[in-house]
Every structure is written in structure tokens, then in C-alpha cells.
Design a protein around this motif. Structure first.
Motif, PDB file in Angstrom:
ATOM      1  N   ASN A 149       0.814  -1.227  -0.325  1.00 25.81           N
ATOM      2  CA  ASN A 149      -0.523   0.088   0.240  1.00 25.81           C
ATOM      3  C   ASN A 149       0.382   1.167   0.216  1.00 25.81           C
ATOM      4  OD1 ASN A 149      -2.038  -1.500  -0.069  1.00 25.81           O
ATOM      5  ND2 ASN A 149      -2.650  -0.995   2.262  1.00 25.81           N
ATOM      6  N   THR A 150       1.777   1.311   1.006  1.00 27.43           N
ATOM      7  CA  THR A 150       2.341   2.280   0.880  1.00 27.43           C
ATOM      8  C   THR A 150       3.144   2.800  -0.117  1.00 27.43           C
ATOM      9  OG1 THR A 150       2.971   2.526   3.343  1.00 27.43           O
ATOM     10  CG2 THR A 150       4.416   3.377   2.232  1.00 27.43           C
ATOM     11  N   ALA A 151       3.997   1.730  -1.029  1.00 31.80           N
ATOM     12  CA  ALA A 151       4.581   1.837  -2.037  1.00 31.80           C
ATOM     13  C   ALA A 151       4.288   2.038  -3.199  1.00 31.80           C
ATOM     14  CB  ALA A 151       5.040   0.266  -2.565  1.00 31.80           C
ATOM     15  N   LEU A 152       1.977   2.116  -3.497  1.00 26.07           N
ATOM     16  CA  LEU A 152       1.104   2.634  -4.076  1.00 26.07           C
ATOM     17  C   LEU A 152       1.152   4.023  -4.476  1.00 26.07           C
ATOM     18  CD1 LEU A 152      -0.173   1.579  -6.827  1.00 26.07           C
ATOM     19  CD2 LEU A 152      -2.211   0.839  -5.274  1.00 26.07           C
ATOM     20  N   TYR A 153       0.517   4.199  -2.552  1.00 23.84           N
ATOM     21  CA  TYR A 153       0.839   5.269  -2.400  1.00 23.84           C
ATOM     22  C   TYR A 153       2.182   6.229  -3.283  1.00 23.84           C
ATOM     23  CZ  TYR A 153      -3.319   4.079   0.812  1.00 23.84           C
ATOM     24  OH  TYR A 153      -4.124   3.258   0.744  1.00 23.84           O
ATOM     25  N   ALA A 154       3.366   6.337  -2.167  1.00 26.33           N
ATOM     26  CA  ALA A 154       4.097   6.732  -2.312  1.00 26.33           C
ATOM     27  C   ALA A 154       4.811   7.274  -3.994  1.00 26.33           C
ATOM     28  CB  ALA A 154       5.404   5.876  -1.878  1.00 26.33           C
ATOM     29  N   VAL A 155       4.882   5.927  -4.393  1.00 26.50           N
ATOM     30  CA  VAL A 155       5.505   5.936  -6.279  1.00 26.50           C
ATOM     31  C   VAL A 155       4.557   6.306  -7.250  1.00 26.50           C
ATOM     32  CG1 VAL A 155       6.359   4.291  -7.494  1.00 26.50           C
ATOM     33  CG2 VAL A 155       7.087   3.927  -5.467  1.00 26.50           C
ATOM     34  N   GLY A 156       3.458   5.982  -7.255  1.00 24.61           N
ATOM     35  CA  GLY A 156       2.708   6.529  -8.088  1.00 24.61           C
ATOM     36  C   GLY A 156       2.057   7.629  -7.801  1.00 24.61           C
ATOM     37  N   GLY A 157       1.898   7.904  -6.612  1.00 22.27           N
ATOM     38  CA  GLY A 157       1.393   9.255  -5.686  1.00 22.27           C
ATOM     39  C   GLY A 157       2.305  10.680  -6.390  1.00 22.27           C
ATOM     40  N   ALA A 158       3.686  10.623  -5.907  1.00 24.12           N
ATOM     41  CA  ALA A 158       4.870  10.915  -6.149  1.00 24.12           C
ATOM     42  C   ALA A 158       4.628  10.869  -7.575  1.00 24.12           C
ATOM     43  CB  ALA A 158       5.891  10.842  -5.968  1.00 24.12           C
ATOM     44  N   PHE A 159       4.962  10.013  -8.612  1.00 27.70           N
ATOM     45  CA  PHE A 159       5.196  10.750 -10.209  1.00 27.70           C
ATOM     46  C   PHE A 159       4.540  11.199 -10.874  1.00 27.70           C
ATOM     47  CE2 PHE A 159       4.425   9.087 -14.516  1.00 27.70           C
ATOM     48  CZ  PHE A 159       5.999   9.019 -15.098  1.00 27.70           C
ATOM     49  N   ILE A 160       3.508  10.997 -10.095  1.00 31.83           N
ATOM     50  CA  ILE A 160       2.087  12.013 -10.592  1.00 31.83           C
ATOM     51  C   ILE A 160       2.037  13.339 -10.373  1.00 31.83           C
ATOM     52  CG2 ILE A 160      -0.302  12.600 -11.048  1.00 31.83           C
ATOM     53  CD1 ILE A 160      -0.835   9.046 -10.907  1.00 31.83           C
ATOM     54  N   ALA A 161       1.946  13.348  -9.414  1.00 33.54           N
ATOM     55  CA  ALA A 161       2.599  14.903  -8.886  1.00 33.54           C
ATOM     56  C   ALA A 161       3.453  15.654  -8.907  1.00 33.54           C
ATOM     57  CB  ALA A 161       2.533  14.657  -6.688  1.00 33.54           C
ATOM     58  N   PHE A 211       7.686  12.063  -2.435  1.00 34.38           N
ATOM     59  CA  PHE A 211       7.575  10.687  -2.253  1.00 34.38           C
ATOM     60  C   PHE A 211       7.981  10.218  -0.930  1.00 34.38           C
ATOM     61  CE2 PHE A 211      10.752   6.810  -1.878  1.00 34.38           C
ATOM     62  CZ  PHE A 211       9.865   5.285  -1.942  1.00 34.38           C
ATOM     63  N   THR A 212       9.214  11.238  -0.249  1.00 37.38           N
ATOM     64  CA  THR A 212       9.787  10.671   1.056  1.00 37.38           C
ATOM     65  C   THR A 212       8.351  11.577   1.716  1.00 37.38           C
ATOM     66  OG1 THR A 212      11.821  11.343   0.894  1.00 37.38           O
ATOM     67  CG2 THR A 212      11.105  11.554   2.773  1.00 37.38           C
ATOM     68  N   GLY A 213       7.902  12.581   1.483  1.00 37.06           N
ATOM     69  CA  GLY A 213       6.954  12.890   2.599  1.00 37.06           C
ATOM     70  C   GLY A 213       5.625  11.856   1.862  1.00 37.06           C
ATOM     71  N   ILE A 214       5.044  11.258   1.414  1.00 36.53           N
ATOM     72  CA  ILE A 214       4.211  10.660   1.344  1.00 36.53           C
ATOM     73  C   ILE A 214       3.973   8.970   2.124  1.00 36.53           C
ATOM     74  CG2 ILE A 214       2.506   9.178  -0.202  1.00 36.53           C
ATOM     75  CD1 ILE A 214       3.316  10.923  -2.377  1.00 36.53           C
ATOM     76  N   TRP A 215       5.705   8.701   2.106  1.00 36.28           N
ATOM     77  CA  TRP A 215       5.600   7.469   2.322  1.00 36.28           C
ATOM     78  C   TRP A 215       5.988   7.411   4.114  1.00 36.28           C
ATOM     79  CZ3 TRP A 215       8.382   2.985   0.207  1.00 36.28           C
ATOM     80  CH2 TRP A 215       8.087   2.007   0.567  1.00 36.28           C
ATOM     81  N   ASN A 216       6.543   8.948   4.232  1.00 36.55           N
ATOM     82  CA  ASN A 216       6.092   8.925   6.172  1.00 36.55           C
ATOM     83  C   ASN A 216       4.774   9.746   5.931  1.00 36.55           C
ATOM     84  OD1 ASN A 216       9.372   8.370   5.924  1.00 36.55           O
ATOM     85  ND2 ASN A 216      10.143  10.613   5.690  1.00 36.55           N
ATOM     86  N   SER A 217       4.189   9.388   5.292  1.00 39.08           N
ATOM     87  CA  SER A 217       2.612  10.551   6.360  1.00 39.08           C
ATOM     88  C   SER A 217       2.521   9.797   7.629  1.00 39.08           C
ATOM     89  CB  SER A 217       1.936  10.226   4.995  1.00 39.08           C
ATOM     90  OG  SER A 217       0.062  11.156   4.968  1.00 39.08           O
ATOM     91  N   PHE A 218       1.542  10.271   7.797  1.00 38.61           N
ATOM     92  CA  PHE A 218       0.761   9.670   8.911  1.00 38.61           C
ATOM     93  C   PHE A 218      -0.835  10.471   9.490  1.00 38.61           C
ATOM     94  CE2 PHE A 218      -0.215   9.246  13.589  1.00 38.61           C
ATOM     95  CZ  PHE A 218      -0.216   7.930  13.370  1.00 38.61           C
ATOM     96  N   PHE A 219      -1.195  11.571   9.655  1.00 33.62           N
ATOM     97  CA  PHE A 219      -1.824  12.053  10.469  1.00 33.62           C
ATOM     98  C   PHE A 219      -2.565  11.587   9.468  1.00 33.62           C
ATOM     99  CE2 PHE A 219      -4.146  15.516  11.761  1.00 33.62           C
ATOM    100  CZ  PHE A 219      -4.652  15.014  13.116  1.00 33.62           C
ATOM    101  N   LEU A 220      -3.422  11.937   7.659  1.00 35.23           N
ATOM    102  CA  LEU A 220      -4.046  12.235   6.714  1.00 35.23           C
ATOM    103  C   LEU A 220      -4.863  10.624   6.805  1.00 35.23           C
ATOM    104  CD1 LEU A 220      -5.450  13.586   4.818  1.00 35.23           C
ATOM    105  CD2 LEU A 220      -4.284  12.905   2.524  1.00 35.23           C
ATOM    106  N   PRO A 221      -3.805   9.016   6.462  1.00 36.91           N
ATOM    107  CA  PRO A 221      -4.422   7.893   6.938  1.00 36.91           C
ATOM    108  C   PRO A 221      -4.844   7.805   8.384  1.00 36.91           C
ATOM    109  CG  PRO A 221      -2.222   7.943   5.474  1.00 36.91           C
ATOM    110  CD  PRO A 221      -2.397   9.185   6.327  1.00 36.91           C
ATOM    111  N   LEU A 222      -4.116   8.213   9.292  1.00 32.34           N
ATOM    112  CA  LEU A 222      -4.952   8.139  10.552  1.00 32.34           C
ATOM    113  C   LEU A 222      -6.247   8.335  10.302  1.00 32.34           C
ATOM    114  CD1 LEU A 222      -4.552   7.003  13.243  1.00 32.34           C
ATOM    115  CD2 LEU A 222      -3.883   9.295  13.749  1.00 32.34           C
ATOM    116  N   VAL A 223      -7.241  10.061  10.290  1.00 32.32           N
ATOM    117  CA  VAL A 223      -8.271  10.080  10.393  1.00 32.32           C
ATOM    118  C   VAL A 223      -9.014   9.845   8.627  1.00 32.32           C
ATOM    119  CG1 VAL A 223      -7.289  12.140  11.137  1.00 32.32           C
ATOM    120  CG2 VAL A 223      -7.733  12.425   8.622  1.00 32.32           C
ATOM    121  N   MET A 224      -8.090   9.140   7.333  1.00 30.30           N
ATOM    122  CA  MET A 224      -9.090   8.992   6.859  1.00 30.30           C
ATOM    123  C   MET A 224      -9.272   7.261   6.547  1.00 30.30           C
ATOM    124  SD  MET A 224     -10.238  10.490   3.782  1.00 30.30           S
ATOM    125  CE  MET A 224      -9.355  12.035   4.391  1.00 30.30           C
ATOM    126  N   LEU A 225      -8.632   6.235   7.082  1.00 34.20           N
ATOM    127  CA  LEU A 225      -9.055   4.930   7.517  1.00 34.20           C
ATOM    128  C   LEU A 225      -8.871   4.865   8.586  1.00 34.20           C
ATOM    129  CD1 LEU A 225      -5.376   4.043   4.753  1.00 34.20           C
ATOM    130  CD2 LEU A 225      -8.365   4.936   4.363  1.00 34.20           C
TER     131      LEU A 225
END
Length: 305
Positions: free
Chosen positions: A98-110, A228-242
Motif C-alpha cells: 500500500n505504501t509503495a503504491l501511495y508513494a511511488v504512484g502519487g509522487a510520480f503523478i504529482a 516520495f519521502t513526504g508520502i512514505w512518511n505520511s501518518f496523520f492523513l491516513p490516521l483520520v481517513m482510514l
């Protein structure tokens, strides 16, 4: 006729030359102070990672019964990794994917959106360009944690709370990346080259894809690493969203293990959290080592004209 002798004007006393050693002492002290500060910064950076590596080699008894900066007496890193990947029917591997998908895909598109936007703000002319860019810069000033609740409310309206898209879509927005891309575009893409392609009949999109984007390769890698680093280390948004554990990223999953170890009397989960944290650091190290040539070049952009 009498001649009077006039005294010659007194010459100013010459100051003795400074000794070479007197000039070297302040320089050596300054160099020593700088090296000392750098050594402290290195220790501050390396010691948590070193402790994590040492702790991951221990069993539960050695973890709390030995020095934190020594290896385990039986070196149980292999068994800890096996336990990590088998725990919860392999839930850690799911979190890692999940983290790889969030980070790699999100960072590439962003990054692609940021580079295109930065190039447009630098090389194209359109109405209200500077005002729109100013609004984007306002997004840089707002911390990500302050945006978590508004994003959650918007996701709730859209019906994507507790879904993959609730975490993935916000990661596509990176205002600081737009700012960096504009700076890179001004430094790396000469206006003369753009004018030459326009004279040859190329449109703006073709000019960007054929000329601008290859010249902004360093910018792309630098912005990608930041996001990529920001998404990989993201915590608060997934905490409130999932709430579904199968959608958790690594940070949130490791947090649940640490919480259960402290609050529900499962000390083995603490060792899982430590070993999982060590594994979670490895992709970041690999990314920075593999792309450091582009990243270091990007960090010095604009330093020399």
C-alpha cells in the motif's frame, strides 16, 4: 650667511609583521568548530538508525536487558524478519505494498503535474499568472496536518473516506513542487531554445515534451524525492481517513502494533514495530542512494551563475 640644519621628518614606525601562526589559530579554531557541529549533526542523524538496527537483532529478553547500542546475544534478525512477514497472515507485506503504491504512484503523478505547472508559470504568458502563482505559494505556508481535517470533510462529501482514493488523491497536490519546478525551469531551460522551437512551428505541448521536460530531468528527480519521502512518511492523513487495516500504509500499521504492545499487553508487537520500522527505512535509503547524483545537482541549482 649662516646655514641652519633642519631635521629630517621622522619616519613612521613600521609595525612588526604579524606572525603566520597568529593567523592560523583563528582559522583552525573556526574549522574545528564547524567540524564539531557537523559531527554532532551526524550523530543526531545516525544514532536513531543505529539503535533501530541493533534492536532489530534482539529477542524480547535482550531488547530490555542489554545496552541499546549492542547487537543481540543470539542475533535474531532473521527470525524477527520471518516473524514480521508472517504476523497477521502477512499484513505487513500488504502495508508495504500500500505504501509503495501511495508513494511511488502519487509522487510520480504529482511530480509530473508540478513540473508541467512550473514550466507553464515560467515560460508561458496567460491572464492572472502571478496571482494564481501567489495562491499556490499560500499552500506552501499551510502545514499538511492542518489540512487533514478539511480534506477529510471533502472526502466525506465525495464518499471516498476509508478508500484507497481518500489517501491517494490528496498526495497529488504539492504546492512546494510547483515553486521548485518554476525555479528549475528558469535555471535550466533557456528562453532562446523555447523561441527557436516556436519558430520551427512546434506548439507549447510539444515544446514542453520534446525540449522542456528533458532539460528538467534533474528537477523531476528532486521533486519526486521530496514528494516520495513526504508520502512514505505520511501518518496523520491516513490516521483520520482510514479504518480498514488492509488499506493502511506502513506508518499507521506500525503505530497500531506499538499501541497494542503498550495498551493491550502484547509485548511481542513492540518487537514487530521495531523490525518493521527498520524494513520501512530501507526503500528510502535505496531511493536516495540511487538518485543522489540528480538530487545533489538539484539542490545546488542557482548557487553558481
Amino acid at each position: 650667511m649662516t646655514l641652519t640644519a633642519t631635521s629630517a621628518p621622522a619616519l613612521p614606525a613600521s609595525t612588526p609583521p604579524k606572525k603566520a601562526g597568529a593567523r592560523l589559530v583563528p582559522r583552525m579554531l573556526s574549522r574545528t568548530a564547524v567540524n564539531g557541529v557537523l559531527a554532532l549533526a551526524m550523530l543526531y542523524t545516525v544514532m536513531p538508525l543505529l539503535w533501530l538496527l541493533m534492536a532489530a537483532t534482539k529477542n524480547m529478553r535482550d531488547l530490555f536487558g542489554t545496552n541499546g547500542f549492542t547487537f543481540g546475544r543470539t542475533f535474531d534478525l532473521g527470525s524477527n524478519l520471518a516473524h514480521l512477514f508472517a504476523a497477521g497472515d502477512g499484513i505487513y507485506l500488504r502495508w508495504l505494498g500500500n505504501t509503495a503504491l501511495y508513494a511511488v504512484g502519487g509522487a510520480f503523478i504529482a511530480t509530473t503535474l508540478c513540473v508541467a505547472a512550473g514550466y507553464a508559470f515560467d515560460k508561458l504568458s496567460f491572464p492572472l499568472k502571478e496571482k494564481i502563482f501567489g495562491l499556490i505559494l499560500l499552500g506552501v505556508l499551510v502545514p499538511a496536518s492542518a489540512m487533514a481535517l478539511p480534506i477529510y470533510l471533502l472526502a466525506s462529501k465525495a464518499g471516498i473516506v476509508n478508500t484507497f482514493w481518500g489517501v491517494f488523491l490528496p498526495s497529488l497536490v504539492f504546492p512546494f513542487g510547483v515553486y521548485l519546478a518554476r525555479v528549475f525551469s528558469a535555471a535550466y531551460v533557456p528562453a532562446e531554445v523555447i523561441e527557436a522551437t516556436r519558430v520551427d512551428g512546434a506548439g507549447d505541448l510539444r515544446t514542453f515534451l520534446s525540449v522542456g521536460l528533458p532539460m528538467l530531468r534533474t528537477a523531476f528527480v528532486t521533486i519526486f524525492l521530496f514528494q516520495f519521502t513526504g508520502i512514505w512518511n505520511s501518518f496523520f492523513l491516513p490516521l483520520v481517513m482510514l479504518t480498514d487495516q488492509h488499506l493502511y500504509p506502513l506508518n499507521l500499521g506500525l503505530y497500531t502494533w506499538q499501541t497494542t504492545s503498550l495498551n493491550q499487553g502484547h509485548p511481542e508487537d513492540y518487537l514487530l514495530a521495531i523490525t518493521g520500522s527498520l524494513v520501512a527505512v530501507v526503500p528510502l535509503v535505496i531511493a536516495f542512494v540511487a538518485l543522489q547524483r540528480y538530487w545533489k545537482a538539484g539542490m545546488t541549482t542557482g548557487a553558481v551563475k
